[in-house]
Write an enzyme that holds these catalytic residues in place. Structure first.
Site, mmCIF file in Angstrom:
data_model
loop_
_atom_site.group_PDB
_atom_site.id
_atom_site.type_symbol
_atom_site.label_atom_id
_atom_site.label_comp_id
_atom_site.label_asym_id
_atom_site.label_seq_id
_atom_site.Cartn_x
_atom_site.Cartn_y
_atom_site.Cartn_z
ATOM 1 N N HIS A 42 0.843 -1.215 0.000
ATOM 2 C CA HIS A 42 0.000 0.000 0.000
ATOM 3 C C HIS A 42 0.868 1.252 0.000
ATOM 4 O O HIS A 42 0.410 2.338 -0.324
ATOM 5 C CB HIS A 42 -0.942 0.007 1.213
ATOM 6 C CG HIS A 42 -0.237 0.187 2.517
ATOM 7 N ND1 HIS A 42 0.560 -0.791 3.064
ATOM 8 C CD2 HIS A 42 -0.177 1.231 3.378
ATOM 9 C CE1 HIS A 42 1.076 -0.350 4.200
ATOM 10 N NE2 HIS A 42 0.651 0.879 4.412
ATOM 11 N N ARG A 43 2.118 1.096 0.408
ATOM 12 C CA ARG A 43 3.112 2.164 0.289
ATOM 13 C C ARG A 43 4.364 1.510 -0.285
ATOM 14 O O ARG A 43 4.698 0.376 0.081
ATOM 15 C CB ARG A 43 3.491 2.719 1.667
ATOM 16 C CG ARG A 43 2.361 3.393 2.410
ATOM 17 C CD ARG A 43 2.521 4.904 2.366
ATOM 18 N NE ARG A 43 1.617 5.553 3.295
ATOM 19 C CZ ARG A 43 0.355 5.903 3.017
ATOM 20 N NH1 ARG A 43 -0.169 5.616 1.843
ATOM 21 N NH2 ARG A 43 -0.390 6.513 3.917
ATOM 22 N N ASP A 72 4.223 6.199 11.346
ATOM 23 C CA ASP A 72 4.113 7.067 10.163
ATOM 24 C C ASP A 72 5.375 7.068 9.312
ATOM 25 O O ASP A 72 5.873 8.128 8.906
ATOM 26 C CB ASP A 72 3.743 8.501 10.576
ATOM 27 C CG ASP A 72 2.333 8.579 11.136
ATOM 28 O OD1 ASP A 72 1.471 7.793 10.687
ATOM 29 O OD2 ASP A 72 2.083 9.403 12.043
ATOM 30 N N LYS A 81 10.241 -8.597 4.744
ATOM 31 C CA LYS A 81 11.283 -9.235 5.563
ATOM 32 C C LYS A 81 12.025 -10.247 4.712
ATOM 33 O O LYS A 81 11.433 -10.886 3.842
ATOM 34 C CB LYS A 81 10.650 -9.961 6.769
ATOM 35 C CG LYS A 81 11.628 -10.179 7.897
ATOM 36 C CD LYS A 81 11.833 -8.886 8.640
ATOM 37 C CE LYS A 81 12.669 -9.043 9.878
ATOM 38 N NZ LYS A 81 12.605 -7.825 10.708
ATOM 39 N N LYS A 85 9.745 -2.408 3.073
ATOM 40 C CA LYS A 85 10.933 -2.238 3.916
ATOM 41 C C LYS A 85 10.927 -3.297 4.998
ATOM 42 O O LYS A 85 9.879 -3.594 5.572
ATOM 43 C CB LYS A 85 10.838 -0.843 4.566
ATOM 44 C CG LYS A 85 12.042 -0.436 5.351
ATOM 45 C CD LYS A 85 12.991 0.361 4.479
ATOM 46 C CE LYS A 85 14.312 0.638 5.138
ATOM 47 N NZ LYS A 85 15.185 -0.529 5.243
#
Ligand code: NAD
Length: 470
Positions: free
Chosen positions: A66-67, A100, A107, A71
């Protein structure tokens, strides 16, 4: 570690379901958030130093896109599997949302015990795994950005960056393909300490509310709290060090080889120096030894910080845990059932997705630094110092009093990269705790459920606003 095998993704989803029950969101949307979007598994050969060939297995899970980029850490661990990597990727999604940080969760892991390989072999494994990710478009500053985790550190991150740069010549943002790099290779000052420092801020915030401390039978403030830390790696060592500096008394430290205990307090750096010179934390002067390391978790103490691996507090040992506050430095150190038992006994659990979010927060700063190609503070530091000097001169002129040299130096100093990073980290951890606590109080839930409510709500909004392709 205990021997109970607890599937970790199911644990994470138990927490998710508990929190989702408090949210008015469509079941389909919740299912969309909960699912791990993709898992890549690869087996590849490496040549050992003795000339034999060994086949190594690794994974990279991307839980939510979604972003972007996604990471999450990259670990070397002997027992890792697809379930664990997916669960850890899911935790990353919720962790990033909570503080945020604008990333999806991911992972990665390679199933090896790094202690059994030479530095050259570890380099070949890291570089080959990096190539496998690159070849599948699973690595890059806008795609997926790994970071250090259990068994890996700045050295491995530098190898990943170098391999990526070699495979993508001319890529101007190549440094941003991985975070946790050495500062001399595009890393950011303060990243190595960030997760442990964040654990300290989390504990300090939790201890600052008198009502909450009264509920667990403690006085407010960190001063004098008796703390046990398990794992003296990146997270555990820095957490112990900052907690000690913040006024806590480190009464026990636990590592693989055993644990040491001293009610008068252990000096963390002295223990580290002893371990570096003798190869073990045992036989530390003045400390009592605990041969079975996991028994340190059961010591009488105010605060317990498990900072080694997952599933160390399970139904096997939960009834012997005496800590009043548990700060989850590691990811998933308490199983979902054990967590419920502890909550029922009134233990304050500061959950992993908040407590260890300092690492990804400062990784975000490093990524921003890499994309901007400039050290934080470089443009404005001297300008700010000059402005401060002018203000001081004005005050001196108005009052007719001269500042001492020390007072002048303190008042005129402007922030460099390290100060800015630490300030950004502290702000993030303090603001996130206040947000968590207000949800906790408003909904009458535990902190972990509050954290999941907060994170799920943010991810849900992102999915709803973006819609579904096609
Ligand atoms: P690390 O490899 O630097 O340190 C782990 C330490 O735990 C090692 O010193 C190891 O010897 C010790 N250990 C292993 N088994 C043990 C046992 N049975 N008893 C006591 N100690 C034991 O790893 P790390 O980066 O500190 O990560 C630790 C945990 O924190 C992991 O769960 C990881 O996912 C999580 N985490 C790490 C970061 C980060 O920035 N490194 C960020 C968020 C979460």
């Amino acid at each position: 570690m205990t021997t109970s095998h607890v599937p970790m993704f199911a644990q994470v989803n138990k927490y998710f379901d508990k929190a989702a029950a408090h949210l008015d969101l469509p079941p389909g949307l919740l299912a969309q958030i909960k699912a791990c979007n993709s898992v890549f598994r690869v087996s590849f050969p490496i040549k050992r130093d003795d000339g034999t060939i060994e086949v190594i297995t690794g994974w990279r899970a991307q839980h939510s896109v979604h972003r972007l980029p996604t990471k999450g850490g990259f670990r070397f661990a002997p027992q890792v599997d697809e379930d664990e990597v997916s669960a850890l990727a899911a935790l990353m999604t919720y962790k990033c949302a909570l503080v945020d940080v604008p990333f999806g969760g991911a992972k990665g892991a390679v199933r090896i015990d790094p202690a059994k390989y030479s530095a050259g072999e570890l380099e070949r494994i890291t570089r080959r795994f990096t190539y496998e990710l690159f070849a599948k478009n699973l690595l890059g500053p806008g795609l997926d950005v790994p970071a250090p985790d259990y068994g890996t550190g700045p050295r491995e991150m530098a190898w990943i960056m170098d391999t990526y740069s070699t495979l993508a010549p001319g890529s101007i943002d190549a440094l941003g393909c991985v975070t946790g790099k050495p500062v001399t290779q595009g890393g950011v000052r303060g990243r190595a300490e960030a997760t442990g420092r964040g654990v300290y801020f989390a504990l300090r915030e939790a201890c600052s509310y008198p009502d909450d401390m009264t509920s667990v039978g403690l006085t407010p403030g960190l001063q004098g709290k008796r703390v046990v830390v398990q794992g003296l790696g990146n997270v555990g060592y820095h957490a112990a060090k900052y907690i000690q500096e913040g006024g806590g008394t480190i009464v026990a430290l636990a590592e693989r080889e055993g644990a040491i205990h001293n009610e008068a307090g252990l000096d963390v750096d002295a223990v580290m120096a002893h371990r570096a010179s003798t190869g073990s934390l045992l036989k530390f002067p003045g400390a009592v030894e605990i041969a079975l390391s996991s028994e340190a978790l059961e010591l009488d103490c105010d605060v317990l910080v498990p900072a080694a691996l997952e599933n160390v507090i399970t139904s096997d040992n939960v009834d012997r845990i005496k800590a009043k506050i548990i700060v989850e430095g590691a990811n998933g150190p308490i199983t979902a059932d054990a967590s419920e038992r502890l909550l029922a006994c009134g233990t304050l659990i500061i959950p992993d997705i908040y407590a260890n979010a300092g690492g990804v927060t400062v990784s975000y700063f490093e990524w921003v630094k890499n994309l901007s190609h400039m050290r934080f503070g470089r443009m404005e530091k001297r300008f700010a110092e000059r402005s401060n000097e002018r203000i001081l001169a004005g005050v001196e002129e108005l009052t007719g009093t001269k500042f001492s040299i020390d007072a002048r130096d303190t008042a005129t100093a402007a922030a460099g990269e390290e100060e800015l990073v630490n300030s950004g980290l502290e702000e993030t951890m303090v603001a996130a705790y206040a947000e968590l606590r207000s949800i906790q109080k408003a909904r009458g839930v535990d902190l972990r459920t509050a954290a999941f409510i907060n994170a799920i709500g943010k991810v849900a909004m992102a999915y709803q606003q973006r819609g579904i392709f096609p």
